[in-house]
Each structure stands twice: as C-alpha cells, then as structure tokens.
Design an enzyme around this catalytic site. Structure first.
Site, PDB file in Angstrom:
ATOM      1  N   LYS A  13       5.895  31.787 -59.848  1.00  0.00           N
ATOM      2  CA  LYS A  13       6.391  30.411 -59.754  1.00  0.00           C
ATOM      3  C   LYS A  13       5.236  29.416 -59.619  1.00  0.00           C
ATOM      4  CE  LYS A  13       8.886  31.124 -56.029  1.00  0.00           C
ATOM      5  NZ  LYS A  13       8.682  32.568 -55.744  1.00  0.00           N
ATOM      6  N   ARG A  88      15.454  27.977 -50.770  1.00  0.00           N
ATOM      7  CA  ARG A  88      15.369  29.423 -50.661  1.00  0.00           C
ATOM      8  C   ARG A  88      16.602  30.003 -49.960  1.00  0.00           C
ATOM      9  NH1 ARG A  88       9.632  30.297 -50.852  1.00  0.00           N
ATOM     10  NH2 ARG A  88       9.018  32.433 -50.520  1.00  0.00           N
ATOM     11  N   ARG A 127      -2.371  41.277 -55.554  1.00  0.00           N
ATOM     12  CA  ARG A 127      -2.747  39.928 -55.145  1.00  0.00           C
ATOM     13  C   ARG A 127      -3.400  39.948 -53.758  1.00  0.00           C
ATOM     14  NH1 ARG A 127       1.743  35.254 -54.826  1.00  0.00           N
ATOM     15  NH2 ARG A 127       2.211  36.106 -52.784  1.00  0.00           N
ATOM     16  N   ARG A 133      -4.088  37.136 -48.581  1.00  0.00           N
ATOM     17  CA  ARG A 133      -3.070  36.422 -47.800  1.00  0.00           C
ATOM     18  C   ARG A 133      -2.523  37.313 -46.703  1.00  0.00           C
ATOM     19  NH1 ARG A 133       1.266  33.227 -51.428  1.00  0.00           N
ATOM     20  NH2 ARG A 133       2.650  34.166 -49.883  1.00  0.00           N
ATOM     21  N   ARG A 144       9.568  40.398 -47.335  1.00  0.00           N
ATOM     22  CA  ARG A 144       9.809  39.211 -48.166  1.00  0.00           C
ATOM     23  C   ARG A 144      10.747  39.523 -49.325  1.00  0.00           C
ATOM     24  NH1 ARG A 144       4.172  38.435 -49.131  1.00  0.00           N
ATOM     25  NH2 ARG A 144       4.454  36.952 -50.793  1.00  0.00           N
TER      26      ARG A 144
HETATM   27  P1  ADP Z   1       6.048  33.823 -51.925  1.00  0.00           P
HETATM   28  O1  ADP Z   1       6.884  33.219 -53.015  1.00  0.00           O
HETATM   29  O2  ADP Z   1       4.971  34.710 -52.446  1.00  0.00           O
HETATM   30  O3  ADP Z   1       6.825  34.476 -50.827  1.00  0.00           O
HETATM   31  P2  ADP Z   1       5.504  31.177 -50.762  1.00  0.00           P
HETATM   32  O4  ADP Z   1       4.158  30.585 -50.779  1.00  0.00           O
HETATM   33  O5  ADP Z   1       6.565  30.521 -51.545  1.00  0.00           O
HETATM   34  O6  ADP Z   1       5.241  32.672 -51.214  1.00  0.00           O
HETATM   35  O7  ADP Z   1       6.034  31.306 -49.256  1.00  0.00           O
HETATM   36  C1  ADP Z   1       5.279  31.930 -48.235  1.00  0.00           C
HETATM   37  C2  ADP Z   1       6.057  31.913 -46.919  1.00  0.00           C
HETATM   38  O8  ADP Z   1       6.285  30.557 -46.505  1.00  0.00           O
HETATM   39  C3  ADP Z   1       7.450  32.527 -46.967  1.00  0.00           C
HETATM   40  O9  ADP Z   1       7.426  33.930 -46.801  1.00  0.00           O
HETATM   41  C4  ADP Z   1       8.142  31.807 -45.802  1.00  0.00           C
HETATM   42  O10 ADP Z   1       7.751  32.336 -44.557  1.00  0.00           O
HETATM   43  C5  ADP Z   1       7.575  30.410 -45.900  1.00  0.00           C
HETATM   44  N1  ADP Z   1       8.407  29.527 -46.763  1.00  0.00           N
HETATM   45  C6  ADP Z   1       8.025  28.916 -47.917  1.00  0.00           C
HETATM   46  N2  ADP Z   1       9.037  28.198 -48.449  1.00  0.00           N
HETATM   47  C7  ADP Z   1      10.097  28.366 -47.607  1.00  0.00           C
HETATM   48  C8  ADP Z   1      11.454  27.909 -47.611  1.00  0.00           C
HETATM   49  N3  ADP Z   1      11.931  27.122 -48.586  1.00  0.00           N
HETATM   50  N4  ADP Z   1      12.252  28.290 -46.586  1.00  0.00           N
HETATM   51  C9  ADP Z   1      11.810  29.066 -45.592  1.00  0.00           C
HETATM   52  N5  ADP Z   1      10.559  29.552 -45.530  1.00  0.00           N
HETATM   53  C10 ADP Z   1       9.706  29.212 -46.529  1.00  0.00           C
END
Ligand code: ADP
Length: 185
Positions: A13, A88, A127, A133, A144
């Site tokens: 994404k 999400r 990754r 990370r 996740r």
């Molecule tokens: P990925 O898609 O690889 O999981 P992101 O960078 O989108 O990585 O998100 C990393 C973390 O940030 C998530 O695992 C969560 O803890 C938090 N996070 C990001 N966006 C949201 C959201 N919309 N709602 C709740 N938690 C979020």
C-alpha cells in the site's frame, strides 16, 4: 480524487500510495507513518501508540479517528487524498463516512490490493531484514495478519456494498501493480 488503499500488511500500500501521490499530486496519508513519527518524537500519542504497535495490535479507534480527522482538515487535502492504512476497522470506516459526508467529499475508489498469506509472510520477513521495523518480529507479523483478517478484511464487503471497491491483484512488479491501479481509476 479521493482514494483508499486497502490491503493486508505487506501488500504494498505504501509503495503504491507513493506512486499515486507522484502521479496525481495529492497527499498520501499513512496512519502508520504518522504514528511512527509520533513514536520517534516521543510525543504522548507516540508513547501510547508504541505499546500497541510493537505487538502488532491496532491503536484504539478513537485515537486513530482523531488523527485522521485532523489530517483530513488540512488544506492540502482539498484536491483529494490517498488513505493508506486507514480505515482499518468498521468503526473507523463509519467515522470516515461521517467526516466525508460533513465536508461533502465523497470517496471515489477503494483499491483493494490482494496478496496471498504465504506471499505476505515472506515479504514481511524479508522487509524486517531491510528496514528493521520493531513490529516485524515473527510474533508481531503473525499477530498483524490475524488482526487484519479479523478486523480489516470485513471492510472489503463494506466497500463492495457501496460500489466503490476496485480489487487489484498485488503480485508482480511494482510497475505492473501501478499499471493495474491506473486502469481501475
Ligand atoms: P502495516 O500495513 O505493515 O501493518 P502500517 O504502517 O500501516 O503497517 O501500521 C503499523 C501499525 O500502526 C499497525 O500495526 C497498528 O498498530 C498501527 N496503525 C496504523 N494505522 C492504524 C489504524 N488505522 N488503526 C489502528 N492502528 C493503526
């Protein structure tokens, strides 16, 4: 153009969001990036968010909805935006609907990037070696993906019902996927 990029962690994404930002000159809003910046700066938000992020759990809806509301009120979103990682959960999607209704800015497309679970596990593990990370530990990755299945995958149906869903296969090169996205917009 107002877009959502939907898809599991590791679907690409962020990469595609960046491409779209360059192609259309509209901001790419990644809640993950916003949270990581807050963690880096050790703000109160960052300190709270980190406890969830490190174990691969979702940050509470009310926190994220507040972040999104503030970001979407900024002037650079006037010509459009690309949301990456938000919404999400169904509660977040409903809150977003409400915000966009209030500001009379309907969504145009929800791009759903589809990738198999095996491929995601491989990508997230490699990754980790590159980016380091903290939420790319085996345990956090598994969590996740579970959280995605349980909380985020229902959004596919949610947006299918609105007629906005644009499914795009997320395998192949970055260029292949970018091309597929272009054709559905
Ligand atoms: P990925 O898609 O690889 O999981 P992101 O960078 O989108 O990585 O998100 C990393 C973390 O940030 C998530 O695992 C969560 O803890 C938090 N996070 C990001 N966006 C949201 C959201 N919309 N709602 C709740 N938690 C979020």
């Amino acid at each position: 153009m107002r877009l959502i990029l939907l898809g599991p962690p590791g679907a690409g994404k962020g990469t595609q969001g960046h491409r779209l930002h360059e192609a259309y000159g509209i901001p790419e809003i990644s809640t993950g990036d916003i949270l990581r910046a807050a963690v880096r700066h050790e703000t109160p938000l960052g300190l709270e968010a980190k406890t969830y992020m490190d174990r691969g759990a979702l940050v509470p809806d009310e926190v994220i909805i507040g972040i999104a509301r503030e970001r979407l009120a900024e002037a650079d979103t006037e010509p459009g935006f690309i949301l990456d990682g938000f919404p999400r959960t169904v509660a977040q999607a409903e809150a977003l609907d409400q915000m966009l209704l209030e500001s009379q800015r309907p969504l145009d497309h929800v791009i759903s990037i589809e990738v198999s679970e095996d491929e995601l596990l491989q990508r997230l593990t490699s990754r980790r070696e590159i980016e380091g990370r903290e939420d790319d530990s085996d345990e956090a990755i598994r969590h996740r993906l579970e959280v995605y299945q349980r909380q985020t995958a229902p959004l596919i149906d949610y947006y299918r019902k609105t007629g906005l869903l644009r499914p795009v296969p997320g395998v192949g090169t970055v260029d292949d996927i970018a091309q597929r996205i272009k054709t559905v917009l």
